[in-house]
Motif scaffolding. Structure first.
Motif, short mmCIF file in Angstrom:
data_model
loop_
_atom_site.label_atom_id
_atom_site.label_comp_id
_atom_site.label_asym_id
_atom_site.label_seq_id
_atom_site.Cartn_x
_atom_site.Cartn_y
_atom_site.Cartn_z
N HIS A 1 0.86 -1.19 0.00
CA HIS A 1 0.00 0.00 0.00
C HIS A 1 0.90 1.24 0.00
N ARG B 1 0.26 -6.71 -4.67
CA ARG B 1 -0.22 -7.79 -3.80
C ARG B 1 -0.35 -9.05 -4.66
N GLU C 1 -2.22 8.09 -1.28
CA GLU C 1 -2.20 8.24 0.17
C GLU C 1 -2.31 9.72 0.50
#
Ligand code: DAH
Length: 334
Positions: free
Chosen positions: A175, A201, A217
């Motif tokens: 992330h 992932r 983010e």
């Protein structure tokens, strides 16, 4: 005298007036100055001339030749400057033809659109590496050692040892949240940043999963940042991105690095359903502790959104794989 020079001059001059193109000019030149032309004829007659005629014909022929040479040159120039001649020449003043060179990928456009909104709201854009330490990706974010996301099946670990943590391996960030840790280690509050980028992932690929996707983010740290600031900020953002009459809700959730935490859902009319678009919350004091900030001095808000998800909702795209297949029939639509 065998030739009437003044009348030859006159005839040639008259004839030259009707010359309209290069071809006619060349025919004119051949007729008068060619190997078997009028002037050549005059010179050829020399041996048959009486001595007193030779001087006059010689002068007349020379004068005629000079006159015609100049006439042909002038005609050539005037033909060149005519519009009909320009037709075949290169006109350097014509604007260049538009050449299609493609355009930005829909994901790049979406990231740009999102970051532009946060820039308007006073955030700065930062980038953070895709190869991370376990500390930045998990530990500093209060993700415990036994958390499933730390499992080898849920994270891509590299063979490269982590130079800052002996015995541990580097990994591909799962992330963009480790970007928070890097920013807080490098800067002192107040700060307001957004960090866009790829995350990885080891998920099986299907219509809504990919082993690589994009997140953005957000982090704002200062003294006295409140949950209402987070709500206000994300409400303004969603209205700017999706439109003023969007229906949204904050739903309580759990993330180890924020407390309290929430997820934001957007109501999708045509599907008659709430769809989650981001996770958010107030920065957990344990995260401040991990980056060495003084106790109880700062508060902060954080959020992380999925870029593909945002683009899929906004543009009605129903399969995440379309973003990466690079089929121009798909890409051209945006
Ligand atoms: N890192 C989370 C994820 O990948 C998303 C997220 C949730 C980021 C809450 C945050 C946050 O900054 O506060 O699922």
């Amino acid at each position: 005298m065998r030739w009437d020079f003044p009348s030859v001059h006159k005839t040639a001059e008259e004839e030259s007036k009707s010359i309209a193109d290069d071809k006619a000019l060349e025919a004119f030149r051949v007729k008068y100055l060619g190997k078997k032309g009028v002037v050549a004829d005059m010179y050829a007659s020399f041996p048959t001339l009486a001595p007193d005629e030779k001087a006059a014909v010689g002068k007349g022929a020379n004068d005629l030749k000079n006159f015609l040479t100049q006439l042909i040159e002038e005609k050539k120039q005037s033909l060149l400057s005519q519009p009909s001649a320009k037709k075949n020449a290169i006109d350097v003043t014509i604007p260049g033809a538009a050449h299609p060179v493609g355009h930005k990928h829909i994901l790049t456009q979406t990231v740009n659109e999102i970051t532009a909104i946060f820039e308007q709201l006073g955030f700065v854009i930062h980038e953070s590496p895709e190869i991370e330490s376990e500390f930045n990706n998990f530990t500093a974010l209060n993700i415990p050692v036994d958390h499933p996301s730390r499992d080898a099946f849920d994270t891509f670990y590299l063979d490269t040892p982590d130079p800052s943590n002996k015995g541990r391996k580097l990994l591909l960030r799962s992330h963009t949240s480790p970007g928070q840790i890097r920013i807080m280690k490098d800067f002192k509050p107040p700060m307001a940043v957004v960090i866009p980028g790829r995350v990885y992932r080891p998920d099986a690929v299907d219509a809504s999963h990919s082993y690589m996707f994009h997140q953005l983010e957000g982090l704002l740290v200062d003294e006295n940042v409140k949950f209402s600031d987070l709500k206000g900020l994300l409400t303004v953002f969603c209205q700017k991105f999706f439109g003023k009459d969007i229906k949204m809700r904050f739903r309580p959730h759990f993330f180890p690095f924020t407390e309290p935490s929430a997820e934001v859902d957007i109501y999708w009319k045509n599907r008659n359903a709430w769809l989650e678009i981001l996770g958010c919350g107030m920065v957990n004091p344990k995260v401040f502790e991990a980056v060495g900030y003084p106790k109880n001095k700062y508060t902060g808000l954080a959020f992380g959104l999925g870029v593909e998800r945002m683009a899929m909702l906004k543009y009605g795209i129903n399969d995440i794989r379309l973003f990466y297949e690079n089929d121009v029939r798909f890409l051209k639509q945006f």
